[in-house]
Enzyme design. Structure first.
Site, PDB file in Angstrom:
ATOM      1  CB  CYS A 187     -15.588  13.312   4.410  1.00 42.14           C
ATOM      2  SG  CYS A 187     -16.154  11.757   3.261  1.00 42.14           S
TER       3      CYS A 187
ATOM      4  CG  HIS B 201     -18.502  14.784   6.364  1.00 46.20           C
ATOM      5  ND1 HIS B 201     -19.113  14.646   5.174  1.00 46.20           N
ATOM      6  CD2 HIS B 201     -18.098  13.447   6.902  1.00 46.20           C
ATOM      7  CE1 HIS B 201     -18.999  13.460   4.870  1.00 46.20           C
ATOM      8  NE2 HIS B 201     -18.290  12.532   5.703  1.00 46.20           N
TER       9      HIS B 201
ATOM     10  CG  ASN C 279     -20.828  10.416   4.093  1.00 46.43           C
ATOM     11  OD1 ASN C 279     -20.624  11.244   3.373  1.00 46.43           O
ATOM     12  ND2 ASN C 279     -20.098   9.774   5.016  1.00 46.43           N
TER      13      ASN C 279
END
Length: 347
Positions: A111, A253, A283
């Site tokens: 990520c 993020h 996500n």
């Protein structure tokens, strides 16, 4: 010394959107449970036969169009879900974009991958190796999720975002400021896919039925993510000579809405300055920052001249941050990304 300057941006989402109700019915959960714990209402999911390269090509083409078209001397693809374990996916993406003989490689930092890929692209430009770099963040986490694990299957979505970098002056709009990067391999087991790599293959043991799926220790990761992004973001701000109050937009993020909120609090920023698109895309791992940037730009929530702080945390454990002053960019939509701009909101 010169630096890399953002000169184009683009993103793409698979057409299929999965609402919370569809997952809740299967998992014995509820829309409210998912929304209150993650902030996610829907996510886009790749169709059968789709791979991360397909998403990356779409986003990359839009970023190149936004930058006025033309070539790129290098392609850097951040992904944790490559088309194959070997070879890297970036060369295939470059070829499909018509970038023949272009340097191309993958970055595997989960990520935090897009920030690492930005740093790699900046390094190529600063070293004089490349004059134009296409940096892509793309993931199809639906390919590695346990469909019966409601702690992970409700959070993640698939998507891709990309930017084009060129050489420039550190004082001009779009210039990427000082980076801060870090890692802690002692926490590798907190975010992992246990099977499929050389360690498992050479262990002599057959993997368990769920070891090919992504696993995450949610509670432990939550606070590590907030703390490490806050520390890294603070270091990037110090190196840029900015104070937290100078930041117009925080783009972290998109892991979880509560993480975004707590991070803004830790940095002393009003929560409304933190851009969020997690409600409508989930996500999207390495794609989350460029997707959020492109959707915010399209919606008018990110304007030329805004001071922007990017920060990310992911598996490794790895984290990174960088600053930039947002430039004026062309529109690379060209058959707009599925869902582009939909539901993008301030946190």
């Amino acid at each position: 010394m010169g630096t890399a300057v953002v000169t184009g941006i683009g993103s793409w989402l698979p057409p299929r959107a999965v609402e919370n109700a569809e997952l809740a019915n299967r998992l014995g959960s509820s829309d409210e449970w998912i929304r209150t714990r993650t902030g996610v209402r829907r996510r886009h999911v790749a169709s059968a036969g789709m791979a991360v390269s397909d998403l990356a090509v779409e986003a990359g083409a839009r970023a190149l169009k936004s930058a006025g078209g033309g070539e790129a001397d290098a392609v850097v693809l951040a992904t944790a879900t490559p088309d194959h374990p070997c070879p890297a996916t970036a060369p295939d993406v470059a070829a499909r974009l018509g970038l023949w003989s272009t340097a191309a490689f993958d970055v595997a930092a989960v990520c935090s991958g897009f920030v690492y890929a930005l740093a790699a692209g900046t390094g190529l430009i600063s070293a004089g190796i490349a004059r134009r770099v296409l940096v892509i963040g793309a993931d199809v986490f639906s390919s590695i999720l346990d469909p019966d694990d409601r702690t992970t299957s409700v959070i993640f979505g698939d998507g891709a975002g990309a930017v084009v970098l060129r050489p420039g002056d550190p004082a001009e709009p779009g210039a990427l400021g000082p980076f801060d990067l870090g890692s802690d391999g002692a926490g590798a087991g907190l975010i992992t896919v246990r099977a499929g790599g050389s360690r498992q293959r050479l262990s002599g043991a057959e993997p368990g039925p769920r070891e090919h799926f992504f696993a995450m220790a949610g509670k432990a990761v939550f606070w590590r993510a907030v703390q490490q992004m806050a520390q890294s973001a603070g270091a990037a701000l110090d190196r840029a000579g900015w104070r937290p109050r100078d930041v117009d937009r925080l783009v972290c993020h998109q892991a979880n809405q509560r993480i975004t909120d707590h991070l803004a609090d830790e940095l002393g920023l009003p929560r409304e300055r933190a851009l969020s698109n997690i409600a409508d895309v989930g996500n999207t791992a390495a794609a989350s920052i460029p997707l959020a940037l492109d959707q915010a730009r399209a919606a008018g929530r990110l304007r030329p001249g805004d001071r922007v702080l990017l920060t990310a945390f992911g598996g490794g454990l790895a984290w990174g941050s960088v600053t930039l002053r947002w430039p004026s960019l062309g529109d690379g939509a060209g058959g707009a990304a599925a869902g582009a701009g939909e539901g993008e909101r301030d946190a």
